[in-house]
Design a protein around this motif. Structure first.
Motif, PDB file in Angstrom:
ATOM      1  N   ARG A 282      -4.902  -8.156   6.308  1.00  0.00           N
ATOM      2  CA  ARG A 282      -5.109  -7.349   5.052  1.00  0.00           C
ATOM      3  C   ARG A 282      -5.992  -6.643   5.729  1.00  0.00           C
ATOM      4  NH1 ARG A 282      -6.887 -12.631   0.574  1.00  0.00           N
ATOM      5  NH2 ARG A 282      -4.936 -12.931  -0.034  1.00  0.00           N
TER       6      ARG A 282
ATOM      7  N   ARG B 174      -2.219  -1.786   1.961  1.00  0.00           N
ATOM      8  CA  ARG B 174      -2.093  -1.619   0.828  1.00  0.00           C
ATOM      9  C   ARG B 174      -1.064  -0.439   0.389  1.00  0.00           C
ATOM     10  NH1 ARG B 174      -6.464  -3.667   0.770  1.00  0.00           N
ATOM     11  NH2 ARG B 174      -8.746  -3.301   1.615  1.00  0.00           N
ATOM     12  N   GLN B 175      -0.055  -0.127   0.951  1.00  0.00           N
ATOM     13  CA  GLN B 175       0.772   0.205   0.815  1.00  0.00           C
ATOM     14  C   GLN B 175       2.589  -0.794   0.261  1.00  0.00           C
ATOM     15  OE1 GLN B 175       2.779   2.460   3.993  1.00  0.00           O
ATOM     16  NE2 GLN B 175       1.576   3.346   4.859  1.00  0.00           N
ATOM     17  N   SER B 176       2.485   0.382  -0.875  1.00  0.00           N
ATOM     18  CA  SER B 176       3.692  -0.933  -1.820  1.00  0.00           C
ATOM     19  C   SER B 176       4.741  -0.845  -1.242  1.00  0.00           C
ATOM     20  CB  SER B 176       3.919  -0.226  -3.461  1.00  0.00           C
ATOM     21  OG  SER B 176       2.537   0.322  -3.658  1.00  0.00           O
ATOM     22  N   ILE B 177       5.219  -1.897  -1.766  1.00  0.00           N
ATOM     23  CA  ILE B 177       6.498  -2.270  -1.909  1.00  0.00           C
ATOM     24  C   ILE B 177       7.289  -2.164  -2.555  1.00  0.00           C
ATOM     25  CG2 ILE B 177       8.139  -4.417  -0.779  1.00  0.00           C
ATOM     26  CD1 ILE B 177       5.482  -6.116  -0.005  1.00  0.00           C
ATOM     27  N   PRO B 178       8.701  -1.295  -2.102  1.00  0.00           N
ATOM     28  CA  PRO B 178       9.932  -0.808  -2.776  1.00  0.00           C
ATOM     29  C   PRO B 178      10.376  -2.134  -3.914  1.00  0.00           C
ATOM     30  CG  PRO B 178      10.416  -0.074  -1.061  1.00  0.00           C
ATOM     31  CD  PRO B 178       9.248  -1.312  -0.510  1.00  0.00           C
ATOM     32  N   LYS B 179      10.190  -1.370  -5.095  1.00  0.00           N
ATOM     33  CA  LYS B 179      10.960  -3.049  -5.851  1.00  0.00           C
ATOM     34  C   LYS B 179      11.977  -3.064  -5.710  1.00  0.00           C
ATOM     35  CE  LYS B 179       8.689  -1.178 -10.493  1.00  0.00           C
ATOM     36  NZ  LYS B 179       8.347  -0.492 -11.472  1.00  0.00           N
TER      37      LYS B 179
ATOM     38  N   THR C 119      12.346  -5.881  -2.967  1.00  0.00           N
ATOM     39  CA  THR C 119      11.053  -7.121  -3.921  1.00  0.00           C
ATOM     40  C   THR C 119      12.478  -7.306  -4.559  1.00  0.00           C
ATOM     41  OG1 THR C 119       9.517  -6.330  -4.075  1.00  0.00           O
ATOM     42  CG2 THR C 119       9.632  -8.216  -5.613  1.00  0.00           C
TER      43      THR C 119
END
Length: 104
Positions: free
Chosen positions: A20, A26-31, A34
């Motif tokens: 953390r 803090r970057q988003s994981i591509p949908k 997932t």
């Protein structure tokens, strides 16, 4: 160490806290990534390891269930680095714990 899982939970807590603190966390994981992980873990593959490519390979089976724009190879490599799945050479082990149980 004691067999009750407390050592593993403690280690996981330390690793999560360290992760953390990393600036890119803090970057988003591509949908799509997932979706690949969810499909990979939810699917009953019928075996512990399977080839990644080929007519009966994991990529073909996952593409049949997912949006065709998802880069399945990249998603598998990403989740393998995080330990959710295991990619070894041309083989996918969708649930590494199943492989561990088999070896026990």
């Amino acid at each position: 160490v004691g067999g009750d899982g407390s050592s593993a939970r403690a280690l996981r807590g330390v690793l999560v806290n360290c992760a953390r603190a990393l600036p890119f966390m803090r970057q988003s994981i591509p949908k799509g990534f997932t979706a690949v992980k969810d499909a990979c873990l939810a699917h009953d593959w019928g075996r512990v390891a399977l080839p990644i490519d080929g007519r009966e390979g994991a990529v073909q089976q996952l593409r049949a269930r997912l949006d065709q724009t998802v880069d399945v190879h990249a998603a598998l490599a990403f989740w393998s680095l995080l330990g959710f799945i295991l990619v070894h050479g041309d083989w996918l082990i969708p649930r590494p714990t199943d492989m561990i149980d088999l070896v026990r």
